[in-house]
Design an enzyme around this catalytic site. Structure first.
Site, PDB file in Angstrom:
ATOM      1  N   ASP A   1      16.968   4.818  38.615  1.00 41.59           N
ATOM      2  CA  ASP A   1      16.751   5.101  37.084  1.00 41.59           C
ATOM      3  C   ASP A   1      17.683   6.180  36.613  1.00 41.59           C
ATOM      4  O   ASP A   1      18.090   7.065  37.143  1.00 41.59           O
ATOM      5  CB  ASP A   1      15.440   5.488  36.813  1.00 41.59           C
ATOM      6  CG  ASP A   1      14.591   4.241  37.248  1.00 41.59           C
ATOM      7  OD1 ASP A   1      14.763   3.282  37.183  1.00 41.59           O
ATOM      8  OD2 ASP A   1      13.399   4.809  37.324  1.00 41.59           O
ATOM      9  N   LYS A   2      17.825   6.063  35.164  1.00 45.24           N
ATOM     10  CA  LYS A   2      19.108   7.000  34.573  1.00 45.24           C
ATOM     11  C   LYS A   2      18.495   8.548  35.031  1.00 45.24           C
ATOM     12  O   LYS A   2      19.410   9.238  35.119  1.00 45.24           O
ATOM     13  CB  LYS A   2      18.732   6.774  33.099  1.00 45.24           C
ATOM     14  CG  LYS A   2      19.628   7.937  32.382  1.00 45.24           C
ATOM     15  CD  LYS A   2      19.158   7.827  30.849  1.00 45.24           C
ATOM     16  CE  LYS A   2      19.659   8.838  29.869  1.00 45.24           C
ATOM     17  NZ  LYS A   2      19.444   8.547  28.581  1.00 45.24           N
TER      18      LYS A   2
END
Length: 364
Positions: free
Chosen positions: A168-169
């Site tokens: 994820d970011k």
């Protein structure tokens, strides 16, 4: 479905948000095309499209059909049309498709290892991995395209090379990138067969009564919030099977540092699994981790927690280890990434806090 195609479908889901009411445009543009398999049983077109575009709700697809944006064999259809073998189903919108060409951008990379077949990269928190809806520049793949711009074998727009998996970011840590189709195919097979080793460090809310455990539960999209994943029973037909193994690394009374080892690699797997068992990741806003779930009611404690959130304003999750067999030599490759500074500072703050607090303070 490859990862690049999945991102395109996610973008289409965003475009469907305002599909209804836009059908008065003079021209429509094809965004996606699906051909029904020869063995396709009769199925409503809204259900057919929902299966193909899991990032969009059935309600949005129905609105798009009502607006004339869902076509079958070049003609608009309503939601109750039954898709049959060989039908060509297209999503038509009143605006041209976004140019998803990946551009090389001079962005620094922390390369842990590199050879002619692959790269292992330590991604910082806050960097999006791949261009997608709302994030078409400044991503990891844009940076990789720049780094490999002089390699004639690598084309960042070719789905047969590039990222083998994702994080994820706002998760930091290790990722492997394939430079050739052969490397990506062999590495992808290892991930598919669960022959890789991946472990994460996470700070989660609450204490554990046990030192280790196993979480099993299908992961699928939350019907009330498509940006969040939910856990469903393993024997259900909802979502995809997922297994996470965890063990306690260090206890801080109201929070716990745990190591999570993945058997599968589903979207938001650790975040969803930990929330499911009552231990949301610290500062994970999407999964309830920004609420004060354990601790004192004093203003001093609340200020302490807020300071913790400020130190590490993201879900406290780090992809610490990555292991796989080299796609060409077969050699076992194992990598470890140190904790990033924000997580180190946060953990030290919790250590200092519990050392200055009596044990019976944590009794609840």
């Amino acid at each position: 479905m490859n990862e690049e195609y999945r991102d395109e479908l996610e973008l289409a889901a965003e475009e469907l948000e305002d599909a209804a009411g836009d059908a008065e445009s003079d021209g429509l543009y094809e965004h996606f095309r699906f051909v029904a398999d020869p063995g396709q049983a009769p199925l409503r077109v809204d259900k057919f499209m929902q299966e193909k575009m899991q990032h969009s709700s059935r309600n949005r697809i129905q609105k798009a059909a009502d607006a004339g944006f869902i076509h079958v064999n070049d003609s608009p259809v309503k939601s109750n049309y039954k898709v049959r073998p060989g039908d060509v189903v297209t999503l038509m919108l009143d605006r041209p498709r976004h140019d998803s060409t990946i551009e090389a951008e001079d962005i620094p990379l922390e390369i842990v290892y590199e050879d002619s077949d692959l790269m292992v990269i330590n991604k910082p928190a806050g960097m999006v991995v791949h261009p997608g809806a709302g994030n078409f520049h400044g991503t990891l793949i844009n940076a990789i395209a720049w780094h490999l711009k002089d390699d004639p074998r690598f084309d960042a727009n070719d789905p047969e090379v590039g990222l083998v998996h994702r994080i994820d970011k706002d998760t930091s840590g290790l990722l492997v990138v394939a430079k050739t189709p052969e490397a990506k195919s062999k590495l992808g097979l290892q991930f598919f067969n669960h022959d890789t080793h991946r472990s994460y460090l996470a700070l989660v809310w609450c204490n554990f009564t046990e030192d280790e455990g196993r979480i099993e539960g299908n992961i699928g999209r939350d019907p009330k919030d498509r940006l969040r994943m939910m856990v469903f029973p393993p024997d259900s037909e909802i979502g995809k099977p997922a297994v996470t193994h965890w063990r306690v690394v260090e206890r801080f009374g109201y929070t716990t540092l745990v190591e999570c080892r993945l058997e599968t690699g589903r979207t938001h797997q650790i975040r969803a699994h930990m929330r499911h068992i009552g231990h949301p990741l610290f500062c994970d806003e999407r999964y309830g981790g920004t609420e004060i779930l354990r601790g004192q009611r004093s203003s001093t404690y609340k200020a302490f927690i807020q300071n913790c959130f400020n130190i590490c304003p993201r879900q406290v999750l780090h992809a610490q280890t990555l292991g796989f067999r080299h796609p060409s030599t077969g050699e076992q490759m194992d990598f470890t990434s140190p904790l990033p500074q924000d997580m180190q500072q946060l953990i030290e703050k919790w250590r200092a806090y519990i050392h200055g607090t009596t044990a019976d303070t944590f009794a609840e």
